[in-house]
Design a protein around this motif. Structure first.
Motif, mmCIF file in Angstrom:
data_model
loop_
_atom_site.group_PDB
_atom_site.id
_atom_site.type_symbol
_atom_site.label_atom_id
_atom_site.label_comp_id
_atom_site.label_asym_id
_atom_site.label_seq_id
_atom_site.Cartn_x
_atom_site.Cartn_y
_atom_site.Cartn_z
ATOM 1 N N SER A 84 0.819 -1.223 0.000
ATOM 2 C CA SER A 84 0.000 0.000 0.000
ATOM 3 C C SER A 84 0.846 1.264 0.000
ATOM 4 O O SER A 84 0.313 2.361 0.248
ATOM 5 C CB SER A 84 -0.919 0.006 1.239
ATOM 6 N N ASP A 86 2.206 2.983 -2.419
ATOM 7 C CA ASP A 86 1.844 3.950 -3.463
ATOM 8 C C ASP A 86 0.451 4.544 -3.249
ATOM 9 O O ASP A 86 0.099 5.529 -3.906
ATOM 10 C CB ASP A 86 1.896 3.290 -4.844
ATOM 11 N N ASP A 87 -0.311 3.958 -2.356
ATOM 12 C CA ASP A 87 -1.679 4.431 -2.127
ATOM 13 C C ASP A 87 -1.802 5.090 -0.761
ATOM 14 O O ASP A 87 -1.786 6.305 -0.626
ATOM 15 C CB ASP A 87 -2.673 3.269 -2.252
ATOM 16 N N TRP A 88 -1.909 4.272 0.267
ATOM 17 C CA TRP A 88 -2.157 4.787 1.612
ATOM 18 C C TRP A 88 -1.028 5.688 2.100
ATOM 19 O O TRP A 88 -1.273 6.806 2.578
ATOM 20 C CB TRP A 88 -2.349 3.618 2.579
ATOM 21 N N ASP A 90 1.441 7.295 0.468
ATOM 22 C CA ASP A 90 1.581 8.527 -0.306
ATOM 23 C C ASP A 90 0.486 9.527 0.035
ATOM 24 O O ASP A 90 0.729 10.735 0.123
ATOM 25 C CB ASP A 90 1.560 8.222 -1.804
ATOM 26 N N GLU A 91 -0.713 9.029 0.258
ATOM 27 C CA GLU A 91 -1.814 9.917 0.645
ATOM 28 C C GLU A 91 -1.550 10.560 1.996
ATOM 29 O O GLU A 91 -1.825 11.750 2.202
ATOM 30 C CB GLU A 91 -3.122 9.116 0.678
ATOM 31 N N GLN A 92 -0.990 9.768 2.934
ATOM 32 C CA GLN A 92 -0.665 10.304 4.258
ATOM 33 C C GLN A 92 0.459 11.332 4.182
ATOM 34 O O GLN A 92 0.416 12.374 4.856
ATOM 35 C CB GLN A 92 -0.247 9.158 5.192
ATOM 36 N N GLU A 94 1.181 13.363 1.916
ATOM 37 C CA GLU A 94 0.760 14.622 1.311
ATOM 38 C C GLU A 94 0.394 15.671 2.355
ATOM 39 O O GLU A 94 0.344 16.871 2.054
ATOM 40 C CB GLU A 94 -0.431 14.392 0.373
ATOM 41 N N ASN A 95 0.162 15.242 3.594
ATOM 42 C CA ASN A 95 -0.227 16.176 4.655
ATOM 43 C C ASN A 95 0.959 16.903 5.270
ATOM 44 O O ASN A 95 0.772 17.760 6.144
ATOM 45 C CB ASN A 95 -0.970 15.416 5.764
ATOM 46 N N LYS A 129 10.514 9.656 -2.214
ATOM 47 C CA LYS A 129 9.665 10.804 -1.913
ATOM 48 C C LYS A 129 10.479 11.969 -1.345
ATOM 49 O O LYS A 129 9.919 12.900 -0.759
ATOM 50 C CB LYS A 129 8.571 10.391 -0.912
#
Length: 217
Positions: A84, A86-88, A90-92, A94-95, A129
């Motif tokens: 996860s 690339d999904d979970w 990366d979304e976290q 971004e904050n 990242k």
């Protein structure tokens, strides 16, 4: 560029306590850090959790659904995290801003940072990242009062250093629980011949060559 600290070490070595103390120190000096829980079995925290793997997957759910034990379930959780990234993750991420400092409180199963590639791949993803990552390895100081425990602790730490290939610092934790600190001081900068002599006294003669290699390493 962001900054990340991977807090690793055996179970019960004081990783969460270290993270809590680090958070309190940064609060005192006016520096902002964000602590991330990467342990899907964790329940209680003495610091605010800014990112939590349990929002993705929890050990209790895995054990109940698949009938796994604690160790197998934790490996499953961490492999799910790896899938996860690339999904979970990366979304976290971004904050957070480019110059934020993240501290990852990791689970204590030793195979995760010695031979299972999950944390290594996790670190590589952070680097992609644009995070500058270091590792902090905690070892209970009570393990450093005996030559065989000292060798075991060093081998585990060295294995993590080789596996993760990160700037790495070792920390002896729980020094307040050591009754005789002189016993620990002898191992802070040990002589190989002294280690060899101590090992040979505790083990059968047939282990002599092995002891020599371990002491020199």
């Amino acid at each position: 560029m962001g900054y990340a600290q991977l807090v690793i070490g055996p179970a019960g070595s004081g990783k969460s306590t270290y993270c809590s103390s680090l958070y309190d120190h940064c609060q005192t000096v006016g520096r902002t850090i964000h602590i991330v829980n990467l342990d899907p079995a964790a329940e209680h925290f003495n610091y605010p959790v800014d990112m939590d793997i349990r929002e993705l997957i929890s050990l209790d759910d895995v054990m109940e659904e698949f009938g796994m034990g604690p160790n197998g379930g934790l490996i499953y959780c961490m492999e799910h995290l790896e899938d996860s990234l690339d999904d979970w993750l990366d979304e976290q991420l971004e904050n957070y801003l480019d110059d934020d400092y993240l501290v990852f409180d990791c689970p204590g199963q030793i195979e995760l940072f010695t031979h299972v590639p999950v944390l290594r791949n996790f670190v590589e993803h952070l680097k992609r990242k644009n995070f500058n990552v270091c590792a902090v390895y905690l070892l209970d100081s009570q393990f450093v009062s005996d030559v065989t425990k000292y060798i075991s602790g060093c081998m585990a730490s060295l294995s993590a250093m080789i596996q993760l290939e990160l700037p790495h610092i070792n920390i002896l934790s729980k020094m307040d629980l050591v009754s005789n600190k002189k016993d620990v001081e002898e191992y802070l900068d040990p002589n190989a011949q002294v280690l060899l002599s101590q090992l040979n006294q505790q083990m059968a003669p047939r282990f002599g060559k092995l002891n020599k290699c371990l002491a020199e390493l």
